[in-house]
Design a protein around this motif. Structure first.
Motif, PDB file in Angstrom:
ATOM      1  N   UNK A 227     -40.509  -3.274 -19.276  1.00  0.00           N
ATOM      2  CA  UNK A 227     -41.067  -3.645 -17.969  1.00  0.00           C
ATOM      3  C   UNK A 227     -40.214  -3.120 -16.833  1.00  0.00           C
ATOM      4  N   UNK A 228     -38.905  -3.217 -16.985  1.00  0.00           N
ATOM      5  CA  UNK A 228     -38.008  -2.697 -15.958  1.00  0.00           C
ATOM      6  C   UNK A 228     -38.164  -1.187 -15.820  1.00  0.00           C
ATOM      7  N   UNK A 229     -38.220  -0.494 -16.948  1.00  0.00           N
ATOM      8  CA  UNK A 229     -38.386   0.967 -16.891  1.00  0.00           C
ATOM      9  C   UNK A 229     -39.716   1.339 -16.230  1.00  0.00           C
ATOM     10  N   UNK A 230     -40.770   0.613 -16.564  1.00  0.00           N
ATOM     11  CA  UNK A 230     -42.091   0.904 -15.987  1.00  0.00           C
ATOM     12  C   UNK A 230     -42.093   0.707 -14.474  1.00  0.00           C
ATOM     13  N   UNK A 231     -41.250  -0.194 -13.980  1.00  0.00           N
ATOM     14  CA  UNK A 231     -41.157  -0.456 -12.547  1.00  0.00           C
ATOM     15  C   UNK A 231     -40.069   0.381 -11.874  1.00  0.00           C
ATOM     16  N   UNK A 232     -39.487   1.333 -12.605  1.00  0.00           N
ATOM     17  CA  UNK A 232     -38.407   2.179 -12.094  1.00  0.00           C
ATOM     18  C   UNK A 232     -37.195   1.382 -11.622  1.00  0.00           C
ATOM     19  N   UNK A 233     -36.933   0.294 -12.324  1.00  0.00           N
ATOM     20  CA  UNK A 233     -35.768  -0.535 -12.036  1.00  0.00           C
ATOM     21  C   UNK A 233     -34.580  -0.002 -12.835  1.00  0.00           C
ATOM     22  N   UNK A 234     -33.445   0.071 -12.193  1.00  0.00           N
ATOM     23  CA  UNK A 234     -32.214   0.519 -12.857  1.00  0.00           C
ATOM     24  C   UNK A 234     -31.816  -0.492 -13.928  1.00  0.00           C
ATOM     25  N   UNK A 235     -31.194   0.018 -14.997  1.00  0.00           N
ATOM     26  CA  UNK A 235     -30.735  -0.840 -16.080  1.00  0.00           C
ATOM     27  C   UNK A 235     -29.252  -0.589 -16.307  1.00  0.00           C
ATOM     28  N   UNK A 236     -28.514  -1.679 -16.397  1.00  0.00           N
ATOM     29  CA  UNK A 236     -27.095  -1.611 -16.697  1.00  0.00           C
ATOM     30  C   UNK A 236     -26.815  -2.328 -18.004  1.00  0.00           C
ATOM     31  N   UNK A 237     -26.023  -1.702 -18.838  1.00  0.00           N
ATOM     32  CA  UNK A 237     -25.612  -2.289 -20.114  1.00  0.00           C
ATOM     33  C   UNK A 237     -24.156  -2.701 -19.987  1.00  0.00           C
ATOM     34  N   UNK A 238     -23.919  -3.996 -20.101  1.00  0.00           N
ATOM     35  CA  UNK A 238     -22.571  -4.545 -20.018  1.00  0.00           C
ATOM     36  C   UNK A 238     -22.090  -4.777 -21.444  1.00  0.00           C
ATOM     37  N   UNK A 239     -20.894  -4.242 -21.748  1.00  0.00           N
ATOM     38  CA  UNK A 239     -20.327  -4.397 -23.098  1.00  0.00           C
ATOM     39  C   UNK A 239     -18.889  -4.871 -22.977  1.00  0.00           C
ATOM     40  N   UNK A 240     -18.530  -5.825 -23.816  1.00  0.00           N
ATOM     41  CA  UNK A 240     -17.131  -6.222 -23.881  1.00  0.00           C
ATOM     42  C   UNK A 240     -16.438  -5.282 -24.857  1.00  0.00           C
ATOM     43  N   UNK A 241     -15.261  -4.810 -24.475  1.00  0.00           N
ATOM     44  CA  UNK A 241     -14.550  -3.894 -25.361  1.00  0.00           C
ATOM     45  C   UNK A 241     -13.121  -3.674 -24.921  1.00  0.00           C
TER      46      UNK A 241
ATOM     47  N   UNK B  92     -13.204  -9.086 -20.016  1.00  0.00           N
ATOM     48  CA  UNK B  92     -13.198 -10.540 -19.869  1.00  0.00           C
ATOM     49  C   UNK B  92     -14.644 -11.026 -19.964  1.00  0.00           C
ATOM     50  N   UNK B  93     -14.869 -12.303 -19.744  1.00  0.00           N
ATOM     51  CA  UNK B  93     -16.223 -12.863 -19.821  1.00  0.00           C
ATOM     52  C   UNK B  93     -17.085 -12.332 -18.683  1.00  0.00           C
ATOM     53  N   UNK B  94     -16.581 -12.323 -17.483  1.00  0.00           N
ATOM     54  CA  UNK B  94     -17.351 -11.900 -16.320  1.00  0.00           C
ATOM     55  C   UNK B  94     -17.598 -10.395 -16.319  1.00  0.00           C
ATOM     56  N   UNK B  95     -18.830  -9.975 -16.026  1.00  0.00           N
ATOM     57  CA  UNK B  95     -19.101  -8.535 -15.913  1.00  0.00           C
ATOM     58  C   UNK B  95     -18.595  -7.942 -14.601  1.00  0.00           C
ATOM     59  N   UNK B  96     -18.127  -8.781 -13.691  1.00  0.00           N
ATOM     60  CA  UNK B  96     -17.596  -8.295 -12.414  1.00  0.00           C
ATOM     61  C   UNK B  96     -16.092  -8.038 -12.464  1.00  0.00           C
ATOM     62  N   UNK B  97     -15.369  -8.840 -13.225  1.00  0.00           N
ATOM     63  CA  UNK B  97     -13.911  -8.797 -13.179  1.00  0.00           C
ATOM     64  C   UNK B  97     -13.371  -7.462 -13.726  1.00  0.00           C
ATOM     65  N   UNK B  98     -12.739  -6.681 -12.862  1.00  0.00           N
ATOM     66  CA  UNK B  98     -12.081  -5.448 -13.267  1.00  0.00           C
ATOM     67  C   UNK B  98     -13.015  -4.377 -13.813  1.00  0.00           C
ATOM     68  N   UNK B  99     -14.281  -4.370 -13.366  1.00  0.00           N
ATOM     69  CA  UNK B  99     -15.244  -3.394 -13.884  1.00  0.00           C
ATOM     70  C   UNK B  99     -15.825  -2.550 -12.753  1.00  0.00           C
ATOM     71  N   UNK B 100     -16.676  -1.617 -13.128  1.00  0.00           N
ATOM     72  CA  UNK B 100     -17.369  -0.762 -12.165  1.00  0.00           C
ATOM     73  C   UNK B 100     -18.667  -1.379 -11.662  1.00  0.00           C
ATOM     74  N   UNK B 101     -18.993  -2.604 -12.077  1.00  0.00           N
ATOM     75  CA  UNK B 101     -20.303  -3.174 -11.746  1.00  0.00           C
ATOM     76  C   UNK B 101     -20.561  -3.258 -10.254  1.00  0.00           C
ATOM     77  N   UNK B 102     -19.681  -3.879  -9.491  1.00  0.00           N
ATOM     78  CA  UNK B 102     -19.980  -4.043  -8.067  1.00  0.00           C
ATOM     79  C   UNK B 102     -20.069  -2.708  -7.324  1.00  0.00           C
ATOM     80  N   UNK B 103     -19.176  -1.740  -7.549  1.00  0.00           N
ATOM     81  CA  UNK B 103     -19.372  -0.455  -6.888  1.00  0.00           C
ATOM     82  C   UNK B 103     -20.715   0.198  -7.234  1.00  0.00           C
ATOM     83  N   UNK B 104     -21.155   0.056  -8.473  1.00  0.00           N
ATOM     84  CA  UNK B 104     -22.463   0.600  -8.874  1.00  0.00           C
ATOM     85  C   UNK B 104     -23.575  -0.106  -8.107  1.00  0.00           C
ATOM     86  N   UNK B 105     -23.530  -1.437  -8.065  1.00  0.00           N
ATOM     87  CA  UNK B 105     -24.571  -2.192  -7.366  1.00  0.00           C
ATOM     88  C   UNK B 105     -24.626  -1.820  -5.896  1.00  0.00           C
TER      89      UNK B 105
END
Length: 193
Positions: A44-58, A108-121
């Motif tokens: 559904x997201x792809x059909x609406x041209x919505x961006x998709x982010x995959x968050x992985x702990x590693x 860490x648990x949060x996808x924001x802490x020390x990641x590229x998520x907020x700059x991407x958003x």
């Protein structure tokens, strides 16, 4: 407002039947229809041209980012869990990323802490996060609370999430309804508002 679907911690170590933590999430996720619902949400997201982010702990092969005192992550090194570059940290095949999707690695648990998520958003002009993943009381809760405090509108796809127990899932959702819209993969609208 532009949305991004975040598919969080849906990786082999956690949601594949051969994964190290299969006993924790696979049976519960299968019972809840989480796999089929997540496939639907991504389509559904792809059909609406919505961006998709995959968050992985590693973690790096030497686990340099792994916090030794964390009750959640302290055993990762001992058990060879969440090692980047291995099958275990790849996104589960039914949810496979496509070219142009975003890969956000967290330590860490949060996808924001020390990641590229907020700059991407910020770079993509995203104002709304549509959230799914395992666990409801871990990464989904962390993303919702922190996303809310960073002024993002948050929507949780409750049928695309699960906790280690049904009680953990329901308890987490009960607390998150104050910060986010809670809906399902069938009822979510990805249309810009």
């Amino acid at each position: 407002m532009k949305s991004m679907l975040l598919v969080m911690d849906m990786m082999n170590d956690l949601v594949h039947s051969d994964g190290v933590n299969a006993k924790t999430y696979v049976a519960r996720g299968t019972e809840r229809g989480m796999y089929a619902n997540t496939v639907r949400a991504i389509a559904s997201a792809r059909a609406a041209n919505v961006k998709i982010g995959y968050v992985r702990v590693g973690f790096s092969p030497d686990y340099r980012e792994c916090p030794p005192n964390s009750p959640i992550f302290s055993k990762a090194r001992d058990n060879g869990l969440f090692k980047l570059g291995t099958w275990g940290t790849e996104v589960y095949h039914e949810f496979a990323p496509q070219p142009g999707d975003f890969d956000i690695v967290k330590h860490r648990v949060s996808p924001f802490y020390g990641t590229s998520l907020e700059p991407i958003l910020r770079a993509q002009g995203i104002g709304r996060l549509v959230l799914c993943g395992v666990s409801t009381n871990g990464v989904v809760q962390g993303a919702t609370r922190e996303g809310h405090d960073r002024d993002y509108a948050c929507t949780i796809l409750e049928d695309c999430c699960c906790g280690a127990t049904d009680e953990e899932h329901e308890f987490a959702l009960g607390g998150l309804r104050r910060y986010a819209e809670v809906t399902t993969s069938r009822d979510v609208s990805f249309a810009s508002t």
